[in-house]
Design a protein around this motif. Structure first.
Motif, PDB file in Angstrom:
ATOM      1  N   ALA A 139      -8.066  14.314 -39.680  1.00  0.00           N
ATOM      2  CA  ALA A 139      -6.826  14.112 -39.880  1.00  0.00           C
ATOM      3  C   ALA A 139      -6.051  14.963 -40.425  1.00  0.00           C
ATOM      4  O   ALA A 139      -4.789  15.087 -40.295  1.00  0.00           O
ATOM      5  N   LEU A 140      -6.677  16.006 -41.169  1.00  0.00           N
ATOM      6  CA  LEU A 140      -5.797  17.372 -41.380  1.00  0.00           C
ATOM      7  C   LEU A 140      -5.462  18.061 -39.910  1.00  0.00           C
ATOM      8  O   LEU A 140      -4.334  18.495 -39.929  1.00  0.00           O
ATOM      9  N   CYS A 141      -6.307  18.092 -39.245  1.00  0.00           N
ATOM     10  CA  CYS A 141      -5.985  18.515 -37.575  1.00  0.00           C
ATOM     11  C   CYS A 141      -4.545  18.083 -37.226  1.00  0.00           C
ATOM     12  O   CYS A 141      -3.900  18.547 -36.359  1.00  0.00           O
ATOM     13  N   VAL A 142      -4.254  16.704 -37.611  1.00  0.00           N
ATOM     14  CA  VAL A 142      -3.136  16.033 -37.305  1.00  0.00           C
ATOM     15  C   VAL A 142      -1.937  16.132 -38.048  1.00  0.00           C
ATOM     16  O   VAL A 142      -0.799  16.666 -37.621  1.00  0.00           O
ATOM     17  N   LEU A 143      -2.403  16.349 -39.304  1.00  0.00           N
ATOM     18  CA  LEU A 143      -1.251  16.332 -40.287  1.00  0.00           C
ATOM     19  C   LEU A 143      -0.696  17.686 -40.481  1.00  0.00           C
ATOM     20  O   LEU A 143       0.553  17.719 -40.581  1.00  0.00           O
ATOM     21  N   VAL A 144      -1.292  18.507 -40.454  1.00  0.00           N
ATOM     22  CA  VAL A 144      -0.786  19.910 -40.545  1.00  0.00           C
ATOM     23  C   VAL A 144       0.223  20.335 -39.587  1.00  0.00           C
ATOM     24  O   VAL A 144       1.360  20.593 -40.082  1.00  0.00           O
ATOM     25  N   PRO A 145      -0.342  20.348 -38.274  1.00  0.00           N
ATOM     26  CA  PRO A 145       0.858  20.737 -37.327  1.00  0.00           C
ATOM     27  C   PRO A 145       2.021  19.761 -37.205  1.00  0.00           C
ATOM     28  O   PRO A 145       3.250  20.185 -36.908  1.00  0.00           O
ATOM     29  N   THR A 146       1.751  18.264 -37.674  1.00  0.00           N
ATOM     30  CA  THR A 146       2.698  17.435 -37.371  1.00  0.00           C
ATOM     31  C   THR A 146       3.790  17.714 -38.646  1.00  0.00           C
ATOM     32  O   THR A 146       5.012  17.701 -38.464  1.00  0.00           O
ATOM     33  N   SER A 147       3.335  18.001 -39.940  1.00  0.00           N
ATOM     34  CA  SER A 147       4.297  18.528 -40.979  1.00  0.00           C
ATOM     35  C   SER A 147       5.073  19.712 -40.611  1.00  0.00           C
ATOM     36  O   SER A 147       6.057  19.596 -40.860  1.00  0.00           O
ATOM     37  N   LEU A 148       4.377  20.618 -40.118  1.00  0.00           N
ATOM     38  CA  LEU A 148       5.075  21.837 -39.663  1.00  0.00           C
ATOM     39  C   LEU A 148       6.349  21.555 -38.840  1.00  0.00           C
ATOM     40  O   LEU A 148       7.367  22.313 -38.565  1.00  0.00           O
ATOM     41  N   ALA A 149       5.975  20.511 -37.767  1.00  0.00           N
ATOM     42  CA  ALA A 149       7.031  20.275 -36.435  1.00  0.00           C
ATOM     43  C   ALA A 149       7.998  19.479 -37.165  1.00  0.00           C
ATOM     44  O   ALA A 149       9.238  19.727 -36.968  1.00  0.00           O
ATOM     45  N   VAL A 150       7.762  18.552 -38.101  1.00  0.00           N
ATOM     46  CA  VAL A 150       9.083  17.622 -38.742  1.00  0.00           C
ATOM     47  C   VAL A 150       9.424  18.181 -39.618  1.00  0.00           C
ATOM     48  O   VAL A 150      10.733  18.211 -39.864  1.00  0.00           O
ATOM     49  N   GLY A 151       8.594  18.725 -40.661  1.00  0.00           N
ATOM     50  CA  GLY A 151       9.228  19.367 -41.824  1.00  0.00           C
ATOM     51  C   GLY A 151       9.956  18.679 -43.065  1.00  0.00           C
ATOM     52  O   GLY A 151      10.586  17.518 -42.440  1.00  0.00           O
ATOM     53  N   PRO A 152       9.581  18.586 -44.346  1.00  0.00           N
ATOM     54  CA  PRO A 152      10.329  17.866 -45.126  1.00  0.00           C
ATOM     55  C   PRO A 152      11.849  18.404 -45.359  1.00  0.00           C
ATOM     56  O   PRO A 152      12.099  19.269 -44.651  1.00  0.00           O
ATOM     57  N   ALA A 153      12.597  17.768 -46.140  1.00  0.00           N
ATOM     58  CA  ALA A 153      14.114  18.349 -46.352  1.00  0.00           C
ATOM     59  C   ALA A 153      14.049  19.461 -46.912  1.00  0.00           C
ATOM     60  O   ALA A 153      13.207  19.788 -47.643  1.00  0.00           O
ATOM     61  N   ALA A 154      14.904  20.491 -46.434  1.00  0.00           N
ATOM     62  CA  ALA A 154      15.017  21.835 -46.732  1.00  0.00           C
ATOM     63  C   ALA A 154      15.583  22.242 -48.145  1.00  0.00           C
ATOM     64  O   ALA A 154      15.037  22.926 -48.876  1.00  0.00           O
ATOM     65  N   LYS A 155      16.437  21.168 -48.344  1.00  0.00           N
ATOM     66  CA  LYS A 155      17.172  21.237 -49.623  1.00  0.00           C
ATOM     67  C   LYS A 155      16.861  20.114 -50.728  1.00  0.00           C
ATOM     68  O   LYS A 155      17.373  18.980 -50.296  1.00  0.00           O
ATOM     69  N   SER A 156      16.255  20.398 -51.978  1.00  0.00           N
ATOM     70  CA  SER A 156      15.985  19.391 -52.750  1.00  0.00           C
ATOM     71  C   SER A 156      15.685  19.988 -54.267  1.00  0.00           C
ATOM     72  O   SER A 156      15.171  21.096 -54.382  1.00  0.00           O
ATOM     73  N   GLU A 157      16.168  19.390 -55.267  1.00  0.00           N
ATOM     74  CA  GLU A 157      15.977  19.700 -56.725  1.00  0.00           C
ATOM     75  C   GLU A 157      14.658  19.657 -57.135  1.00  0.00           C
ATOM     76  O   GLU A 157      14.367  20.770 -57.672  1.00  0.00           O
ATOM     77  N   THR A 158      13.980  18.570 -56.851  1.00  0.00           N
ATOM     78  CA  THR A 158      12.699  18.308 -57.306  1.00  0.00           C
ATOM     79  C   THR A 158      11.726  17.802 -56.264  1.00  0.00           C
ATOM     80  O   THR A 158      12.299  17.581 -55.057  1.00  0.00           O
ATOM     81  N   ALA A 159      10.582  18.098 -56.646  1.00  0.00           N
ATOM     82  CA  ALA A 159       9.446  17.556 -55.749  1.00  0.00           C
ATOM     83  C   ALA A 159       9.519  16.079 -55.359  1.00  0.00           C
ATOM     84  O   ALA A 159       9.265  15.857 -54.084  1.00  0.00           O
ATOM     85  N   THR A 160      10.095  15.214 -56.220  1.00  0.00           N
ATOM     86  CA  THR A 160      10.118  13.731 -56.019  1.00  0.00           C
ATOM     87  C   THR A 160      11.179  13.611 -55.111  1.00  0.00           C
ATOM     88  O   THR A 160      11.243  12.773 -54.246  1.00  0.00           O
ATOM     89  N   SER A 161      12.183  14.409 -55.218  1.00  0.00           N
ATOM     90  CA  SER A 161      13.382  14.136 -54.376  1.00  0.00           C
ATOM     91  C   SER A 161      13.200  14.409 -52.948  1.00  0.00           C
ATOM     92  O   SER A 161      13.885  13.798 -52.122  1.00  0.00           O
ATOM     93  N   THR A 162      12.251  15.430 -52.967  1.00  0.00           N
ATOM     94  CA  THR A 162      12.168  16.170 -51.421  1.00  0.00           C
ATOM     95  C   THR A 162      11.659  14.838 -50.648  1.00  0.00           C
ATOM     96  O   THR A 162      12.294  14.688 -49.413  1.00  0.00           O
ATOM     97  N   ILE A 163      10.646  14.139 -51.030  1.00  0.00           N
ATOM     98  CA  ILE A 163      10.033  13.086 -50.382  1.00  0.00           C
ATOM     99  C   ILE A 163      11.118  11.962 -49.891  1.00  0.00           C
ATOM    100  O   ILE A 163      11.160  11.563 -48.741  1.00  0.00           O
ATOM    101  N   LEU A 164      11.911  11.556 -51.008  1.00  0.00           N
ATOM    102  CA  LEU A 164      12.889  10.576 -51.082  1.00  0.00           C
ATOM    103  C   LEU A 164      13.900  11.040 -49.958  1.00  0.00           C
ATOM    104  O   LEU A 164      14.387  10.025 -48.819  1.00  0.00           O
ATOM    105  N   LEU A 165      14.286  12.146 -49.666  1.00  0.00           N
ATOM    106  CA  LEU A 165      15.341  12.642 -48.866  1.00  0.00           C
ATOM    107  C   LEU A 165      14.648  12.972 -47.404  1.00  0.00           C
ATOM    108  O   LEU A 165      15.315  12.485 -46.477  1.00  0.00           O
ATOM    109  N   SER A 166      13.529  13.169 -47.518  1.00  0.00           N
ATOM    110  CA  SER A 166      12.694  13.560 -46.277  1.00  0.00           C
ATOM    111  C   SER A 166      12.374  12.138 -45.394  1.00  0.00           C
ATOM    112  O   SER A 166      12.548  12.112 -44.397  1.00  0.00           O
TER     113      SER A 166
END
Length: 402
Positions: free
Chosen positions: A112-139
């Motif tokens: 699962a990690l072998c899939v998650l890590v490259p996928t996360s680096l490829a799609v990436g979360p939102a670059a700008k967010s004030e808090t950790a919780t808002s990062t996911i909501l935006l992403s």
């Protein structure tokens, strides 16, 4: 604000639990379950620590990747989920079977990690967010990241569901009270994390079905944080719970030791030979003895010896007269009856007690085989002895002389 406090608490508790078990790990380097447990504590602490608003931007700046802390947190969560699976299978299964089951789980979460890590680096979360919780909501507004998060939540849900199943199974097998309590706590924590997975999944679905799931955010981060905290506490309970039991037993023995003192002191003054050690003054006696369990045991033995010695100076007829004069039950084998016997004999002059020695016909209550029951009984006797009080000495004397 509340989320920040919970995150700090979870981070500190996770790192503290790791530090607490680290000395054991250094002594038991071949204990795979302990290795897995320490890995769980460390990853749990890291998963909250790196996402703290105080640190997350600095960590992202250090790696040069915006919001890399989200990926670090998710990797830590997958690793700790695998680690707790390893602990449970080693605790609940024979060694050979446990190795096979643990290997399968490690391979599953590793894949699962072998899939998650490259996928996360490829799609990436939102670059700008004030808090950790808002990062996911935006992403999760981005369909690709929403798909990635759905896969991550599925892995977490599978792990926590398996944790609930194995914890319930092991709870039925546990032969120690605190181990069972710990496993129940872990089960509740895993159930709350499942609530987190469900609420987060609803938020992701909302982005595709045009409804705002932001209102569920307090539910998802509260259930996730409290669930993680309960799991950390649950895994540590077996190691410190026994100390709570010992402390409770120590306090119970010390409290009983003090409650028996008035009765013991009266018997000692009448028959000093009952004491193995010279008595201490009252102020010193209030200081807890080095071993209250042994001191309580000695006090019970000495009270019983003193009762037997004094009982020989009182006849059943004298006891009945005293009881009637005070309008009390004429039962010498009740706690009140034993206390009244002591009061009645102590009201006699020492010379008269000596003259009437070995003439008693009062029935004797056999001591309990269970020491705790004996302590409870004598505590009632001591309480009745104090209640009778010296204010009734005149009435007791009148009853003996009538």
């Amino acid at each position: 604000m509340i989320y920040g406090i919970l995150a700090w608490v979870c981070a500190v508790v996770g790192i503290a639990a790791f530090a607490y078990r680290l000395p054991d790990l250094l002594r038991r380097k071949n204990d795979i379950a302990l290795w897995a447990l320490c890995t769980y504590f460390l990853c749990s602490g890291i998963s909250f620590l790196v996402d703290l608003d105080l640190l997350r931007l600095h960590i992202s700046g250090f790696f040069g990747l915006p919001n890399i802390t989200s990926l670090i947190t998710q990797v830590a969560v997958v690793i700790l989920t695998a680690a707790q699976q390893v602990v449970l299978v080693y605790w609940s299964s024979p060694p050979a079977e446990a190795r096979r089951m643990a290997r399968r789980r490690v391979l599953f979460f590793g894949a699962a990690l072998c899939v998650l890590v490259p996928t996360s680096l490829a799609v990436g979360p939102a670059a700008k967010s004030e808090t950790a919780t808002s990062t996911i909501l935006l992403s999760i507004q981005d369909g690709r990241y929403a798909l990635y998060m759905s896969f991550y939540l599925l892995i977490c849900a599978i792990g926590q569901f398996e944790t609930v199943r194995l914890s319930l199974r092991f709870t039925r097998m546990a032969n120690r009270q605190w181990l069972a309590v710990g496993m129940r706590t872990v089960t509740v924590g895993a159930s709350l994390i499942l609530v987190y997975c469900v609420t987060r999944s609803i938020q992701i679905a909302g982005t595709r079905l045009d409804f705002d799931g932001a209102a569920l955010d307090p539910i998802q981060w509260t259930s996730g944080s409290i669930g993680a905290l309960l799991q950390i506490v649950g895994w540590t309970i077996p190691s410190w719970g026994i100390r709570v039991t010992r402390a409770r037993g120590w306090f119970r023995s010390y409290r009983s030791y003090l409650r028996l003192r008035p009765l013991w002191w009266a018997l000692y003054e009448a028959s000093p030979d009952i004491a193995l050690d010279p008595p201490r003054s009252l102020p010193r006696d209030l200081i807890p003895p080095r071993d209250p369990h042994y001191s309580l045991y000695r006090r019970v033995i000495e009270i019983r010896d003193g009762q037997l010695m004094l009982r020989t100076s009182l006849s059943l007829a004298d006891f009945a007269r005293v009881a009637r004069s005070l309008d009390l039950p004429e039962d010498p084998t009740s706690p009140l009856g034993e206390a009244l016997q002591v009061r009645a004999v102590l009201s006699l002059p020492a010379e008269q007690r000596a003259e009437q020695a070995d003439t008693a016909d009062i029935p004797v209550r056999p001591p309990y085989e269970d020491f705790r029951q004996e302590v409870e009984w004598l505590t009632e006797v001591a309480s009745s002895f104090t209640t009778l009080g010296r204010r009734r000495e005149g009435a007791i004397d009148a009853g003996l002389l009538s």
